[in-house]
Design an enzyme around this catalytic site. Sequence first.
Site, PDB file in Angstrom:
ATOM      1  N   GLU A  43       0.843  -1.197   0.000  1.00  0.00           N
ATOM      2  CA  GLU A  43       0.000   0.000   0.000  1.00  0.00           C
ATOM      3  C   GLU A  43       0.880   1.249   0.000  1.00  0.00           C
ATOM      4  OE1 GLU A  43      -3.492   1.897   2.902  1.00  0.00           O
ATOM      5  OE2 GLU A  43      -2.003   0.528   3.738  1.00  0.00           O
ATOM      6  N   LYS A 121      -9.710   2.665  -1.859  1.00  0.00           N
ATOM      7  CA  LYS A 121      -9.846   2.040  -0.544  1.00  0.00           C
ATOM      8  C   LYS A 121     -11.174   2.410   0.097  1.00  0.00           C
ATOM      9  CE  LYS A 121      -7.202   1.571   3.798  1.00  0.00           C
ATOM     10  NZ  LYS A 121      -5.993   2.079   4.503  1.00  0.00           N
ATOM     11  N   CYS A 155      -5.422  -2.942   2.870  1.00  0.00           N
ATOM     12  CA  CYS A 155      -5.111  -2.831   4.300  1.00  0.00           C
ATOM     13  C   CYS A 155      -6.331  -2.951   5.220  1.00  0.00           C
ATOM     14  CB  CYS A 155      -4.355  -1.524   4.541  1.00  0.00           C
ATOM     15  SG  CYS A 155      -3.366  -1.526   6.064  1.00  0.00           S
TER      16      CYS A 155
END
Length: 276
Positions: A43, A121, A155
């Site tokens: 990331e 995200k 994540c």
Amino acid sequence: MESLKVTIIQSDLHWENVAKNISMFSKKISAITEPTDIIVLPEMFTTGFTMKSEKLAETMTGKTVAWMKEQAKKSNCVIIGSLIVKEEITSPSTDGRQRGVKFFNRLVWMQPDGDFYTYDKRHLFRMAKEHENFSAGNKRLIVDYKGWKICPLVCYDLRFPVWSRNFSLTETPAYDCLIYIANWPEVRKTPWSKLLEARAIENQCYVVGVNRVGIDGTNHVYSGNSVVINPKGEAITTVPEHKEVTQTVSLSLKELTDFRALFPVRLDGDEFEIIY
């Protein structure tokens, strides 16, 4: 295509230094000697997990995306990683924000032919104030590639199983492999490892988790713990903690489909709907 070769790069990152990170990953990618289908980077691989979105953001025509296109073509494989991206908004957005610039922690799936897909995200890590500096995505990405269906996530998304849910009451799963790219600190390495296993087991899929190592500019320590897990929840890689490692692993589509046929838990799943 029965097998899929995935290369994970567990690396330290140069804090908020795009040029140094691009140079470093160019060398790491050039050092890969065996053929591979997908190379997975962490990331925010060009900056580390910084909240300086306005200062460090690029556009989709910027140098990082151009570099990813060049590397994918040169390596003849997909390159995956996320970066800070800014976009001009010309109309009021669904999250209530007005016209202006929005910033995203955007995963880019870059193919060797130059075509690419993106995923913003969804779950922003509020403990680091990511939700104050970035806008959340609202659409999951599933890519069909070489006979595989692949769902890449970022994540903190790992903690929310509904978002990665694979099954409804149908014969066909939505995807075959989940990929999580992360900057996940060592202090929470136990949830990282256990949740990756859980996502593989509950979704009957391969899971690839790629995390960074080193210490970032906010003094968070990262131990890596990158891993590839089979649909039974078993690790099929051995990546040492706190080490920079590049490793390629082969995933078998036949083994996956045979296991799903032998143990079809999806047929007893629950129907659900995600409401945005």
